[in-house]
Design a protein around this motif. Structure first.
Motif, PDB file in Angstrom:
ATOM      1  N   GLY A 399       0.836  -1.188   0.000  1.00  0.00           N
ATOM      2  CA  GLY A 399       0.000   0.000   0.000  1.00  0.00           C
ATOM      3  C   GLY A 399       0.872   1.239   0.000  1.00  0.00           C
ATOM      4  N   LEU A 400       0.498   2.219  -0.791  1.00  0.00           N
ATOM      5  CA  LEU A 400       1.259   3.461  -0.920  1.00  0.00           C
ATOM      6  C   LEU A 400       0.379   4.624  -0.478  1.00  0.00           C
ATOM      7  N   PHE A 401       0.866   5.385   0.462  1.00  0.00           N
ATOM      8  CA  PHE A 401       0.162   6.565   0.963  1.00  0.00           C
ATOM      9  C   PHE A 401       1.088   7.759   0.819  1.00  0.00           C
ATOM     10  N   SER A 402       0.546   8.892   0.413  1.00  0.00           N
ATOM     11  CA  SER A 402       1.399  10.063   0.292  1.00  0.00           C
ATOM     12  C   SER A 402       0.581  11.343   0.374  1.00  0.00           C
ATOM     13  N   SER A 403       1.215  12.355   0.932  1.00  0.00           N
ATOM     14  CA  SER A 403       0.620  13.693   0.970  1.00  0.00           C
ATOM     15  C   SER A 403       0.996  14.505  -0.259  1.00  0.00           C
ATOM     16  N   ASP A 404       1.758  13.905  -1.173  1.00  0.00           N
ATOM     17  CA  ASP A 404       2.258  14.609  -2.357  1.00  0.00           C
ATOM     18  C   ASP A 404       1.970  13.783  -3.601  1.00  0.00           C
ATOM     19  N   ASP A 405       1.179  14.319  -4.514  1.00  0.00           N
ATOM     20  CA  ASP A 405       0.770  13.563  -5.700  1.00  0.00           C
ATOM     21  C   ASP A 405       1.954  13.195  -6.589  1.00  0.00           C
ATOM     22  N   ALA A 406       2.891  14.098  -6.758  1.00  0.00           N
ATOM     23  CA  ALA A 406       4.032  13.833  -7.636  1.00  0.00           C
ATOM     24  C   ALA A 406       4.900  12.721  -7.067  1.00  0.00           C
ATOM     25  N   ARG A 424      -1.754   3.037  -4.700  1.00  0.00           N
ATOM     26  CA  ARG A 424      -1.983   4.166  -3.813  1.00  0.00           C
ATOM     27  C   ARG A 424      -3.338   4.044  -3.131  1.00  0.00           C
ATOM     28  N   LEU A 425      -3.311   4.195  -1.817  1.00  0.00           N
ATOM     29  CA  LEU A 425      -4.523   4.194  -1.004  1.00  0.00           C
ATOM     30  C   LEU A 425      -4.714   5.587  -0.407  1.00  0.00           C
ATOM     31  N   PRO A 426      -5.947   5.929  -0.062  1.00  0.00           N
ATOM     32  CA  PRO A 426      -6.213   7.317   0.342  1.00  0.00           C
ATOM     33  C   PRO A 426      -5.774   7.616   1.769  1.00  0.00           C
ATOM     34  N   LEU A 427      -5.415   8.867   1.993  1.00  0.00           N
ATOM     35  CA  LEU A 427      -5.190   9.394   3.340  1.00  0.00           C
ATOM     36  C   LEU A 427      -6.442  10.158   3.745  1.00  0.00           C
ATOM     37  N   TRP A 428      -7.433   9.447   4.225  1.00  0.00           N
ATOM     38  CA  TRP A 428      -8.676  10.091   4.660  1.00  0.00           C
ATOM     39  C   TRP A 428      -8.483  10.551   6.105  1.00  0.00           C
ATOM     40  N   THR A 429      -7.931  11.739   6.242  1.00  0.00           N
ATOM     41  CA  THR A 429      -7.481  12.205   7.548  1.00  0.00           C
ATOM     42  C   THR A 429      -8.629  12.339   8.542  1.00  0.00           C
ATOM     43  N   ARG A 448     -10.083   1.686  14.479  1.00  0.00           N
ATOM     44  CA  ARG A 448     -11.049   0.669  14.092  1.00  0.00           C
ATOM     45  C   ARG A 448     -10.406  -0.371  13.163  1.00  0.00           C
ATOM     46  N   ARG A 449     -10.964  -1.559  13.182  1.00  0.00           N
ATOM     47  CA  ARG A 449     -10.489  -2.629  12.304  1.00  0.00           C
ATOM     48  C   ARG A 449     -10.719  -2.264  10.846  1.00  0.00           C
ATOM     49  N   GLU A 450     -11.869  -1.674  10.552  1.00  0.00           N
ATOM     50  CA  GLU A 450     -12.174  -1.250   9.189  1.00  0.00           C
ATOM     51  C   GLU A 450     -11.215  -0.132   8.778  1.00  0.00           C
ATOM     52  N   GLY A 451     -10.627  -0.292   7.580  1.00  0.00           N
ATOM     53  CA  GLY A 451      -9.695   0.726   7.108  1.00  0.00           C
ATOM     54  C   GLY A 451      -8.419   0.783   7.923  1.00  0.00           C
ATOM     55  N   GLY A 452      -7.980  -0.368   8.425  1.00  0.00           N
ATOM     56  CA  GLY A 452      -6.840  -0.401   9.336  1.00  0.00           C
ATOM     57  C   GLY A 452      -5.566   0.170   8.749  1.00  0.00           C
ATOM     58  N   ALA A 453      -5.289  -0.117   7.482  1.00  0.00           N
ATOM     59  CA  ALA A 453      -4.068   0.404   6.857  1.00  0.00           C
ATOM     60  C   ALA A 453      -4.136   1.921   6.714  1.00  0.00           C
ATOM     61  N   VAL A 468       6.315  18.951   4.281  1.00  0.00           N
ATOM     62  CA  VAL A 468       7.274  17.911   3.911  1.00  0.00           C
ATOM     63  C   VAL A 468       6.639  16.954   2.893  1.00  0.00           C
ATOM     64  N   ARG A 469       7.383  16.686   1.826  1.00  0.00           N
ATOM     65  CA  ARG A 469       6.922  15.718   0.817  1.00  0.00           C
ATOM     66  C   ARG A 469       7.177  14.319   1.370  1.00  0.00           C
ATOM     67  N   TRP A 470       6.117  13.664   1.765  1.00  0.00           N
ATOM     68  CA  TRP A 470       6.218  12.414   2.529  1.00  0.00           C
ATOM     69  C   TRP A 470       5.415  11.304   1.867  1.00  0.00           C
ATOM     70  N   ALA A 471       5.948  10.092   1.938  1.00  0.00           N
ATOM     71  CA  ALA A 471       5.218   8.918   1.476  1.00  0.00           C
ATOM     72  C   ALA A 471       5.458   7.778   2.456  1.00  0.00           C
TER      73      ALA A 471
END
Length: 511
Positions: A399-406, A424-429, A448-453, A468-471
């Motif tokens: 799974g890939l999560f990032s705050s930076d699209d590029a 890529r999976l969403p960062l639903w903050t 919660r167990r749902e959406g654990g990652a 910060v460009r973070w992934a």
């Protein structure tokens, strides 16, 4: 195994065996027209009548023993419209393993066949060369350190890329060299993750990092318990509290010539050398696999090994910092309990409701430390973090999560092209923070167990500065496998993807 080049066409090629690649339904003249001009016996070899070029199919063709080329190994790729780089990698892997089984000391790759396959698959010859070389190395990898009876078959002494022209193009040579360095990094990572936890302790991992740093003239810093405490890394220390093995955070810094003073690419790896779950003890079944919960840190060290091998002629334009946060998560009289509250390095308080959600605590403080000490150009963490990611994406994928699209696009493309599949999976903050809400602290460490990652990624996001460009790469489902280029065990996943990200020009590491 050495990598060599032979030029001048088949009349000047020499090896115990030459590997050529065949699509489904092809005859010898279509499959390897250049090779068959020199090995004339190939056109009349009876086995061609039985060879269909199916995917996974291997056939050894034999000619007169006195010939310079007296064996040709045909590796089937299946239908040309279905063939991709994974099919090709596995074909190479099967072929070189068969060569080892037959005790063939010198192996050639039919360069004309590679060029033809590259054209039909729509990829560059340099790309296919790189994948062929790395696949050969990875297929031959064995972990036999503890076996009293080792394999009776030795690896081939060398693998030669056999070319028609008189010269080796710079791009082809660079591709082979890159593959050799990548393979060395991956095999180091596999060794570290395959080692048992009574051997690969946090201190032992730090020593392995020291060996890499010394070998390549890199800078090393190791933080022990007192250093972590003085740095306010209480979340990290909470994980290690129950173990007799002290935590170690190894930091290797590589500064290529001309990169001094530039913002670095910072890689952070989770290094749980054993994860019992702590007081929230894991089930017994499969717990032995938790020796590999340091695969993220192993991958970071693998990147540093690859960079060292490539230097100085091939180097990124920025410094690269590898941070490997190692500890053990064990039950014991001093172990952290569910319900305990710790204050992380950035001042956020965390209620630990599940001591088996430990990796994010280690990473949280390591990420904070990295941003306090450096100004990252890119900040990437990698970890075997959540089983939920395997549920979401299946095995052999991260799974890939990032705050930076590029940055997310760069990592996704690199991973998919290099055989390290990610999505890529969403960062639903908002949803993640709601799940992480605590009645008595800023947050809990497990939602919660749902959406654990996703919840775990959102937790980490709270320790990353907004600019910060973070992934974050959750590789929990990709750290262990068995296939034609991976002996059963650790994969070294992430080395190739992260290595691509240390180059500033969108990951083009062959320039």
């Amino acid at each position: 195994m050495d990598i060599r080049f032979q030029t001048g066409g088949p009349s000047r090629w020499k090896a115990d065996v030459v590997i050529t690649f065949v699509f489904e339904g092809e005859g010898v003249e279509e499959a390897c027209p250049v090779l068959s001009q020199s090995a004339l016996w190939l056109g009349i070899a009876p086995a061609w009548r039985d060879f269909r070029g199916h995917r996974d199919e291997l056939v050894m063709f034999y000619g007169p023993q006195a010939m310079e080329i007296s064996r040709v190994l045909g590796a089937g790729l299946g239908r040309v419209d279905k063939a991709d780089l994974t099919v090709f990698r596995h074909a190479v892997g099967r072929a070189v393993r068969l060569c080892r089984e037959y005790d063939l000391a010198t192996v050639g790759l039919d360069g004309a066949s590679l060029a033809r396959v590259a054209e039909r698959m729509g990829v560059a010859l340099e790309t296919l060369t790189r994948e062929a070389v790395i696949s050969a190395f990875l297929a031959l990898y064995r972990y036999e350190r503890w076996k009293s009876e080792k394999s009776r078959h030795d690896d081939p002494r060398w693998l030669a890329l056999m070319l028609e022209g008189e010269f080796v193009e710079d791009g082809v040579r660079a591709a082979a060299r890159m593959a050799e360095a990548e393979a060395a990094g991956i095999m180091l990572a596999r060794d570290a993750a395959n080692d048992p936890a009574n051997v690969m302790t946090p201190s032992a991992f730090a020593e392995k990092a020291r060996e890499v740093a010394v070998k390549y003239g890199m800078t090393l810093r190791v933080l022990g318990p007192s250093d972590l405490e003085s740095e306010g890394m209480n979340a990290y220390l909470a994980v290690a509290r129950g173990s007799a093995e002290e935590p170690r955070m190894a930091v290797v810094e590589y500064v290529p010539r001309g990169a001094e003073g530039r913002d670095p690419v910072v890689l952070v790896g989770k290094g749980l050398c054993f994860d019992s779950g702590g007081i929230s003890l894991k089930p017994a079944k499969g717990m032995e696999e938790m020796k590999g919960d340091m695969s993220g840190a192993a991958a970071v060290l693998g990147v540093m090994e690859a960079l060292g091998r490539l230097a100085p002629s091939c180097a990124p334009k920025r410094p690269v910092v590898g941070i490997m946060a190692c500890a053990e998560n064990m039950p014991g009289g001093h172990a952290t309990r569910p319900g305990d509250i710790v204050v992380a390095k950035n001042g956020k308080s965390v209620e630990i409701v599940n001591t088996d959600a430990e990796g994010r605590l280690v990473l949280a403080d390591a990420l904070c430390w990295a941003q306090n000490v450096y100004v990252p150009f890119r900040l990437i963490d990698i970890a075997t973090l959540t089983g939920a990611c395997a549920v979401a994406l299946g095995m052999d994928a991260a799974g890939l999560f990032s705050s930076d699209d590029a940055l997310a696009a760069l990592l996704h493309e690199a991973g998919m092209n290099l055989g390290e599949r990610n999505w890529r999976l969403p960062l639903w903050t908002d949803a993640g923070l709601a799940s992480l809400k605590s009645a008595c602290a800023d947050m809990v460490n497990s939602g919660r167990r749902e959406g654990g990652a996703i919840n775990a990624a959102v937790f980490l996001q709270q320790f990353v500065k907004e600019d910060v460009r973070w992934a974050h790469i959750d590789m929990a489902a990709a750290d262990n496998a068995e296939n034609p280029i991976n002996a059963k065990g650790a994969t070294g996943f992430g080395v190739r993807t992260m290595l691509s990200a240390v180059w500033e020009d969108e990951g083009d590491i062959l320039q």
